[in-house]
Design a protein around this motif. Structure first.
Motif, PDB file in Angstrom:
ATOM      1  N   TYR A  43       0.830  -1.198   0.000  1.00  0.00           N
ATOM      2  CA  TYR A  43       0.000   0.000   0.000  1.00  0.00           C
ATOM      3  C   TYR A  43       0.866   1.250   0.000  1.00  0.00           C
ATOM      4  CZ  TYR A  43      -3.688  -3.296   1.232  1.00  0.00           C
ATOM      5  OH  TYR A  43      -4.547  -4.342   1.244  1.00  0.00           O
ATOM      6  N   GLY A  44       0.473   2.212  -0.805  1.00  0.00           N
ATOM      7  CA  GLY A  44       1.144   3.502  -0.822  1.00  0.00           C
ATOM      8  C   GLY A  44       0.456   4.477   0.109  1.00  0.00           C
ATOM      9  N   PRO A  45       1.004   5.668   0.239  1.00  0.00           N
ATOM     10  CA  PRO A  45       0.421   6.659   1.170  1.00  0.00           C
ATOM     11  C   PRO A  45      -0.960   7.136   0.760  1.00  0.00           C
ATOM     12  CG  PRO A  45       2.146   7.648  -0.175  1.00  0.00           C
ATOM     13  CD  PRO A  45       2.204   6.167  -0.423  1.00  0.00           C
ATOM     14  N   TYR A  46      -1.308   6.987  -0.511  1.00  0.00           N
ATOM     15  CA  TYR A  46      -2.604   7.469  -0.979  1.00  0.00           C
ATOM     16  C   TYR A  46      -3.586   6.320  -1.285  1.00  0.00           C
ATOM     17  CZ  TYR A  46       0.101  11.739  -1.491  1.00  0.00           C
ATOM     18  OH  TYR A  46       0.906  12.810  -1.247  1.00  0.00           O
ATOM     19  N   ASP A  47      -3.225   5.104  -0.895  1.00  0.00           N
ATOM     20  CA  ASP A  47      -4.125   3.955  -1.109  1.00  0.00           C
ATOM     21  C   ASP A  47      -5.147   3.917   0.018  1.00  0.00           C
ATOM     22  OD1 ASP A  47      -2.859   3.127  -3.405  1.00  0.00           O
ATOM     23  OD2 ASP A  47      -1.432   1.863  -2.339  1.00  0.00           O
ATOM     24  N   THR A  48      -6.192   4.706  -0.138  1.00  0.00           N
ATOM     25  CA  THR A  48      -7.194   4.830   0.925  1.00  0.00           C
ATOM     26  C   THR A  48      -8.569   4.337   0.496  1.00  0.00           C
ATOM     27  OG1 THR A  48      -7.691   7.085   0.231  1.00  0.00           O
ATOM     28  CG2 THR A  48      -5.990   6.798   1.919  1.00  0.00           C
ATOM     29  N   ILE A  49      -8.735   3.943  -0.763  1.00  0.00           N
ATOM     30  CA  ILE A  49     -10.042   3.526  -1.269  1.00  0.00           C
ATOM     31  C   ILE A  49     -10.073   2.010  -1.407  1.00  0.00           C
ATOM     32  CG2 ILE A  49     -11.683   3.702  -3.171  1.00  0.00           C
ATOM     33  CD1 ILE A  49     -10.493   6.430  -3.813  1.00  0.00           C
ATOM     34  N   ARG A  50     -11.011   1.409  -0.766  1.00  0.00           N
ATOM     35  CA  ARG A  50     -11.151  -0.044  -0.839  1.00  0.00           C
ATOM     36  C   ARG A  50     -11.838  -0.432  -2.149  1.00  0.00           C
ATOM     37  NH1 ARG A  50     -13.106  -2.117   5.147  1.00  0.00           N
ATOM     38  NH2 ARG A  50     -11.429  -1.146   6.356  1.00  0.00           N
ATOM     39  N   VAL A  51     -11.316  -1.435  -2.785  1.00  0.00           N
ATOM     40  CA  VAL A  51     -11.899  -1.933  -4.033  1.00  0.00           C
ATOM     41  C   VAL A  51     -11.973  -3.452  -3.965  1.00  0.00           C
ATOM     42  CG1 VAL A  51     -11.040  -0.004  -5.398  1.00  0.00           C
ATOM     43  CG2 VAL A  51      -9.648  -2.068  -5.177  1.00  0.00           C
ATOM     44  N   PRO A  52     -12.878  -4.059  -4.738  1.00  0.00           N
ATOM     45  CA  PRO A  52     -12.911  -5.534  -4.790  1.00  0.00           C
ATOM     46  C   PRO A  52     -11.593  -6.072  -5.327  1.00  0.00           C
ATOM     47  CG  PRO A  52     -14.869  -4.567  -5.795  1.00  0.00           C
ATOM     48  CD  PRO A  52     -13.920  -3.448  -5.567  1.00  0.00           C
ATOM     49  N   ALA A  53     -11.232  -7.252  -4.877  1.00  0.00           N
ATOM     50  CA  ALA A  53      -9.967  -7.856  -5.314  1.00  0.00           C
ATOM     51  C   ALA A  53     -10.188  -9.315  -5.655  1.00  0.00           C
ATOM     52  CB  ALA A  53      -8.912  -7.704  -4.230  1.00  0.00           C
TER      53      ALA A  53
END
Length: 218
Positions: A43-53
């Protein structure tokens, strides 16, 4: 003026706190259902949105499903013509198959009865009596058939009985009558002697008949 500055800093503090909480939540996503051999994403510093995986290979990658898209295009003339021919043939088979099936049963019944008769006179009398019965049963519905459906019916009778219509008429009514009806058929661009080839010219008819027979035996 000072109150506005205070409100500004309070708002900024709340936004930063929420951003930190969301980021921490994203980084602490529940991965209990992820197999042990799957590489978890960094995860990066701006990975704040959850998405299906979805697990692809040994990697967890973002994935989603799009809505169905229906594409409509006009049917090419050649395909339209083949579709219309197939539909016409399928309709003719569905209409005439019951008569062909009945014809096969009648022939088996008549042949079994005629084998027990001793003289030609008795056999002719029997054929005439059955002919009257069959005329009452079939004249009206068969008169409603088109020439095309009649041709398909002759194909199906051949399929059910193993004999073409010329041979059948000749067997029960004599060669002269068979030749007469063959002449009549000729004027309607037909042929009582037409064969039935389920693996060749009549492959399409055979596939439709098999479809119909599944309905009879289903």
């Amino acid at each position: 003026m000072r109150s506005r500055v205070v409100i500004y800093w309070l708002s900024l503090s709340v936004i930063l706190l929420l951003s930190t909480a969301v980021s921490a939540s994203a980084q602490s996503t529940d991965t209990s259902s992820i197999p042990a051999n799957v590489i978890e994403p960094e995860y990066g510093p701006y990975d704040t949105i959850r998405v299906p995986a979805k697990v692809i290979g040994n990697e967890l990658v973002p994935a989603t499903y799009g809505e169905y898209v229906w594409v409509h295009a006009p049917m090419p003339p050649g395909m339209r013509r083949r579709f219309e021919e197939w539909t016409r043939l399928r309709n003719a088979v569905y209409v005439t198959y019951p008569y062909a099936r009945r014809a096969g049963l009648i022939m088996n019944e008549m042949n079994a009865k005629m084998a027990l008769l001793a003289t030609e006179k008795e056999r002719k009398a029997y054929v005439m009596s059955r002919e009257k019965e069959l005329k009452k049963e079939f004249t009206e519905p068969l008169e409603q058939l088109s020439i095309y459906q009649g041709k398909v019916l002759m194909k199906l009778i051949n399929r059910q009985t193993g004999n073409n219509c010329y041979e059948i008429i000749k067997e029960y009514k004599g060669g002269l009558t068979a030749r007469l009806w063959q002449t009549v058929a000729f004027f309607f661009s037909s042929n009582l002697k037409q064969p039935y080839d389920p693996k060749g010219d009549d492959k399409a008819i055979e596939s439709i008949v098999e479809e119909v027979e599944r309905m009879y035996h289903g």
